[in-house]
Design a protein around this motif. Structure first.
Motif, short mmCIF file in Angstrom:
data_model
loop_
_atom_site.label_atom_id
_atom_site.label_comp_id
_atom_site.label_asym_id
_atom_site.label_seq_id
_atom_site.Cartn_x
_atom_site.Cartn_y
_atom_site.Cartn_z
N PHE A 85 0.88 -1.17 0.00
CA PHE A 85 0.00 0.00 0.00
C PHE A 85 0.91 1.21 0.00
O PHE A 85 1.80 1.32 0.85
N VAL A 86 0.72 2.10 -0.95
CA VAL A 86 1.55 3.30 -1.04
C VAL A 86 0.68 4.53 -0.81
O VAL A 86 -0.35 4.71 -1.47
N ALA A 87 1.08 5.35 0.16
CA ALA A 87 0.44 6.64 0.38
C ALA A 87 1.35 7.68 -0.26
O ALA A 87 2.42 8.00 0.26
N TRP A 88 0.95 8.16 -1.43
CA TRP A 88 1.75 9.10 -2.21
C TRP A 88 1.28 10.52 -1.90
O TRP A 88 0.12 10.87 -2.15
N GLN A 116 0.15 -6.09 2.81
CA GLN A 116 1.24 -6.69 3.58
C GLN A 116 2.32 -5.69 3.99
O GLN A 116 2.95 -5.84 5.02
N VAL A 117 2.54 -4.67 3.17
CA VAL A 117 3.58 -3.68 3.47
C VAL A 117 3.02 -2.30 3.14
O VAL A 117 2.33 -2.13 2.14
N GLU A 118 3.34 -1.32 3.99
CA GLU A 118 2.92 0.05 3.71
C GLU A 118 4.13 0.94 3.49
O GLU A 118 5.11 0.84 4.22
N LEU A 119 4.04 1.78 2.49
CA LEU A 119 5.07 2.78 2.21
C LEU A 119 4.40 4.15 2.18
O LEU A 119 3.31 4.28 1.62
#
Length: 137
Positions: A85-88, A116-119
């Motif tokens: 999951f990317v919060a841009w 599974q992974v957040e950025l």
């Protein structure tokens, strides 16, 4: 339509497309945007698109949420995949937009079961392929 705690609704298509990415692997990535007080699908990346295509699909001066299905090989030579999951939220985007995306993020992410992974990234260097690979292992 699910109602978010921030008052932001999540369009049903968001969850449907995410399920297709997760279960059927129909997409490499999905980019979401907030429009008229709800989260909607902005762009779908086909399974043959690359990480560079994904990065290019994020606007330089507007916030977005995105999910990316990352395939990799472990040190034990096993093929695996993780959903990011990317919060841009680029530094150049408007302050109000950044606040709306920040306040809606956790609720929206909970709608997508299987992250599974957040950025979180404010410029492309914070979500480089090297960082993605390092977070996968």
């Amino acid at each position: 339509m699910a109602n978010a705690a921030s008052g932001m609704a999540v369009h049903d298509a968001c969850k449907l497309k995410f399920q297709e990415l997760k279960a059927k692997r129909n997409y490499r990535f999905i980019v979401f945007k907030i429009e008229a007080q709800q989260v909607v699908v902005d762009k779908l990346g086909s399974p043959d698109e690359t990480y560079d295509d994904f990065q290019a699909s994020l606007p330089a001066n507007e916030c977005r949420y995105a999910v990316y299905d990352f395939d990799f090989t472990t040190n034990e030579n096993c093929q695996k995949s993780k959903i990011y999951f990317v919060a841009w939220s680029p530094d150049t985007s408007m302050v109000r937009m950044k606040m709306v995306y920040a306040s809606s993020k956790d609720r929206f992410k909970r709608e997508l079961d299987g992250i599974q992974v957040e950025l979180q990234a404010t410029d492309p260097s914070e979500m480089s392929l090297d960082i993605v690979k390092a977070r996968a292992l």
